[in-house]
Design a protein around this motif. Sequence first.
Motif, PDB file in Angstrom:
ATOM      1  N   GLN A   1      -5.193  21.510 -28.999  1.00  0.00           N
ATOM      2  CA  GLN A   1      -6.502  22.161 -28.974  1.00  0.00           C
ATOM      3  C   GLN A   1      -7.612  21.111 -28.884  1.00  0.00           C
ATOM      4  OE1 GLN A   1      -7.805  24.580 -32.371  1.00  0.00           O
ATOM      5  NE2 GLN A   1      -7.944  26.282 -30.918  1.00  0.00           N
ATOM      6  N   ALA A   2      -7.408  19.975 -29.541  1.00  0.00           N
ATOM      7  CA  ALA A   2      -8.397  18.889 -29.469  1.00  0.00           C
ATOM      8  C   ALA A   2      -8.525  18.373 -28.040  1.00  0.00           C
ATOM      9  CB  ALA A   2      -8.001  17.762 -30.419  1.00  0.00           C
ATOM     10  N   LEU A   3      -7.396  18.158 -27.387  1.00  0.00           N
ATOM     11  CA  LEU A   3      -7.409  17.673 -26.009  1.00  0.00           C
ATOM     12  C   LEU A   3      -8.042  18.692 -25.074  1.00  0.00           C
ATOM     13  CD1 LEU A   3      -6.606  15.352 -24.170  1.00  0.00           C
ATOM     14  CD2 LEU A   3      -4.376  16.426 -23.918  1.00  0.00           C
ATOM     15  N   MET A   4      -7.723  19.963 -25.273  1.00  0.00           N
ATOM     16  CA  MET A   4      -8.320  21.014 -24.444  1.00  0.00           C
ATOM     17  C   MET A   4      -9.834  21.090 -24.663  1.00  0.00           C
ATOM     18  SD  MET A   4      -6.081  22.283 -22.478  1.00  0.00           S
ATOM     19  CE  MET A   4      -6.871  23.765 -21.917  1.00  0.00           C
ATOM     20  N   GLY A   5     -10.265  20.903 -25.901  1.00  0.00           N
ATOM     21  CA  GLY A   5     -11.698  20.920 -26.190  1.00  0.00           C
ATOM     22  C   GLY A   5     -12.430  19.796 -25.485  1.00  0.00           C
ATOM     23  N   LEU A   6     -11.864  18.587 -25.529  1.00  0.00           N
ATOM     24  CA  LEU A   6     -12.505  17.453 -24.857  1.00  0.00           C
ATOM     25  C   LEU A   6     -12.483  17.643 -23.342  1.00  0.00           C
ATOM     26  CD1 LEU A   6     -11.203  14.448 -26.982  1.00  0.00           C
ATOM     27  CD2 LEU A   6     -13.442  15.554 -27.081  1.00  0.00           C
ATOM     28  N   ALA A   7     -11.388  18.168 -22.810  1.00  0.00           N
ATOM     29  CA  ALA A   7     -11.317  18.437 -21.370  1.00  0.00           C
ATOM     30  C   ALA A   7     -12.347  19.501 -20.971  1.00  0.00           C
ATOM     31  CB  ALA A   7      -9.912  18.881 -20.977  1.00  0.00           C
ATOM     32  N   GLY A   8     -12.505  20.515 -21.799  1.00  0.00           N
ATOM     33  CA  GLY A   8     -13.501  21.550 -21.534  1.00  0.00           C
ATOM     34  C   GLY A   8     -14.916  20.990 -21.523  1.00  0.00           C
ATOM     35  N   LEU A   9     -15.185  20.060 -22.424  1.00  0.00           N
ATOM     36  CA  LEU A   9     -16.515  19.441 -22.446  1.00  0.00           C
ATOM     37  C   LEU A   9     -16.738  18.561 -21.221  1.00  0.00           C
ATOM     38  CD1 LEU A   9     -16.882  18.582 -26.225  1.00  0.00           C
ATOM     39  CD2 LEU A   9     -18.125  20.314 -24.927  1.00  0.00           C
ATOM     40  N   LEU A  10     -15.686  17.925 -20.736  1.00  0.00           N
ATOM     41  CA  LEU A  10     -15.813  17.141 -19.505  1.00  0.00           C
ATOM     42  C   LEU A  10     -16.142  18.060 -18.329  1.00  0.00           C
ATOM     43  CD1 LEU A  10     -15.662  14.301 -18.368  1.00  0.00           C
ATOM     44  CD2 LEU A  10     -13.234  14.693 -17.928  1.00  0.00           C
ATOM     45  N   VAL A  11     -15.507  19.220 -18.277  1.00  0.00           N
ATOM     46  CA  VAL A  11     -15.812  20.206 -17.231  1.00  0.00           C
ATOM     47  C   VAL A  11     -17.254  20.702 -17.386  1.00  0.00           C
ATOM     48  CG1 VAL A  11     -15.237  22.511 -16.354  1.00  0.00           C
ATOM     49  CG2 VAL A  11     -13.413  20.876 -16.884  1.00  0.00           C
ATOM     50  N   LEU A  12     -17.694  20.904 -18.624  1.00  0.00           N
ATOM     51  CA  LEU A  12     -19.087  21.307 -18.859  1.00  0.00           C
ATOM     52  C   LEU A  12     -20.050  20.258 -18.310  1.00  0.00           C
ATOM     53  CD1 LEU A  12     -21.264  23.132 -20.182  1.00  0.00           C
ATOM     54  CD2 LEU A  12     -20.967  21.747 -22.247  1.00  0.00           C
ATOM     55  N   GLY A  13     -19.762  18.984 -18.560  1.00  0.00           N
ATOM     56  CA  GLY A  13     -20.608  17.914 -18.034  1.00  0.00           C
ATOM     57  C   GLY A  13     -20.663  17.932 -16.519  1.00  0.00           C
ATOM     58  N   TRP A  14     -19.506  18.167 -15.883  1.00  0.00           N
ATOM     59  CA  TRP A  14     -19.457  18.254 -14.431  1.00  0.00           C
ATOM     60  C   TRP A  14     -20.288  19.450 -13.946  1.00  0.00           C
ATOM     61  CZ3 TRP A  14     -17.218  22.244 -11.551  1.00  0.00           C
ATOM     62  CH2 TRP A  14     -17.178  22.020 -10.180  1.00  0.00           C
ATOM     63  N   ALA A  15     -20.149  20.589 -14.614  1.00  0.00           N
ATOM     64  CA  ALA A  15     -20.895  21.790 -14.222  1.00  0.00           C
ATOM     65  C   ALA A  15     -22.400  21.569 -14.354  1.00  0.00           C
ATOM     66  CB  ALA A  15     -20.455  22.988 -15.066  1.00  0.00           C
ATOM     67  N   ILE A  16     -22.804  20.896 -15.425  1.00  0.00           N
ATOM     68  CA  ILE A  16     -24.230  20.597 -15.613  1.00  0.00           C
ATOM     69  C   ILE A  16     -24.731  19.732 -14.467  1.00  0.00           C
ATOM     70  CG2 ILE A  16     -25.860  19.279 -17.027  1.00  0.00           C
ATOM     71  CD1 ILE A  16     -24.269  20.265 -19.494  1.00  0.00           C
ATOM     72  N   GLU A  17     -23.963  18.700 -14.117  1.00  0.00           N
ATOM     73  CA  GLU A  17     -24.371  17.828 -13.014  1.00  0.00           C
ATOM     74  C   GLU A  17     -24.473  18.610 -11.704  1.00  0.00           C
ATOM     75  OE1 GLU A  17     -25.445  14.603 -13.024  1.00  0.00           O
ATOM     76  OE2 GLU A  17     -25.367  14.820 -15.203  1.00  0.00           O
ATOM     77  N   CYS A  18     -23.551  19.523 -11.466  1.00  0.00           N
ATOM     78  CA  CYS A  18     -23.605  20.352 -10.255  1.00  0.00           C
ATOM     79  C   CYS A  18     -24.835  21.253 -10.265  1.00  0.00           C
ATOM     80  CB  CYS A  18     -22.340  21.193 -10.127  1.00  0.00           C
ATOM     81  SG  CYS A  18     -20.876  20.234  -9.693  1.00  0.00           S
ATOM     82  N   LEU A  19     -25.141  21.846 -11.406  1.00  0.00           N
ATOM     83  CA  LEU A  19     -26.300  22.731 -11.504  1.00  0.00           C
ATOM     84  C   LEU A  19     -27.613  21.975 -11.350  1.00  0.00           C
ATOM     85  CD1 LEU A  19     -25.168  25.082 -14.410  1.00  0.00           C
ATOM     86  CD2 LEU A  19     -25.496  25.702 -11.994  1.00  0.00           C
ATOM     87  N   GLN A  20     -27.628  20.691 -11.704  1.00  0.00           N
ATOM     88  CA  GLN A  20     -28.860  19.917 -11.563  1.00  0.00           C
ATOM     89  C   GLN A  20     -29.304  19.814 -10.108  1.00  0.00           C
ATOM     90  OE1 GLN A  20     -28.251  16.160 -13.531  1.00  0.00           O
ATOM     91  NE2 GLN A  20     -28.954  16.959 -15.491  1.00  0.00           N
ATOM     92  N   GLN A  21     -28.368  19.944  -9.193  1.00  0.00           N
ATOM     93  CA  GLN A  21     -28.730  19.884  -7.770  1.00  0.00           C
ATOM     94  C   GLN A  21     -29.624  21.041  -7.361  1.00  0.00           C
ATOM     95  OE1 GLN A  21     -25.383  17.792  -5.332  1.00  0.00           O
ATOM     96  NE2 GLN A  21     -24.494  19.523  -6.431  1.00  0.00           N
ATOM     97  N   LEU A  22     -29.613  22.112  -8.143  1.00  0.00           N
ATOM     98  CA  LEU A  22     -30.430  23.279  -7.822  1.00  0.00           C
ATOM     99  C   LEU A  22     -31.857  23.148  -8.343  1.00  0.00           C
ATOM    100  CD1 LEU A  22     -27.796  26.018  -8.747  1.00  0.00           C
ATOM    101  CD2 LEU A  22     -28.265  25.027  -6.484  1.00  0.00           C
TER     102      LEU A  22
END
Length: 103
Positions: free
Chosen positions: A51-72
């Motif tokens: 669960q710890a690894l999944m949580g950190l991976a999920g936060l990495l995906v969140l960071g990627w999503a934020i960066e993608c949304l910044q383009q808008l």
Amino acid sequence: MFLAAGLLLVAGCLVPNRWLPVRMPNDKLLHFGAFAVLGLLALRLAQGPAQALMGLAGLLVLGWAIECLQQLLPDRSFCWRDMAANAAGLAFAGLFALAYVSI
């Protein structure tokens, strides 16, 4: 606490640059620190290593999503260096937890 910190992070990353203070600390240090803190908060909620690894991976995906949304947004763009700082902050949180906390 985790949810509030996450919402604050998302809100701070998705505002136009003109809304931010003129004199900001180094942007990459802010990314590193924000994701390290969010990672540590997520690890406190984790129930076991998987669960710890999944949580950190999920936060990495969140960071990627934020960066993608910044383009808008005006005067914002995707930045691989921000992604690297996010990943470094999460890696720090994971290594800190491994060294000092039993998950």
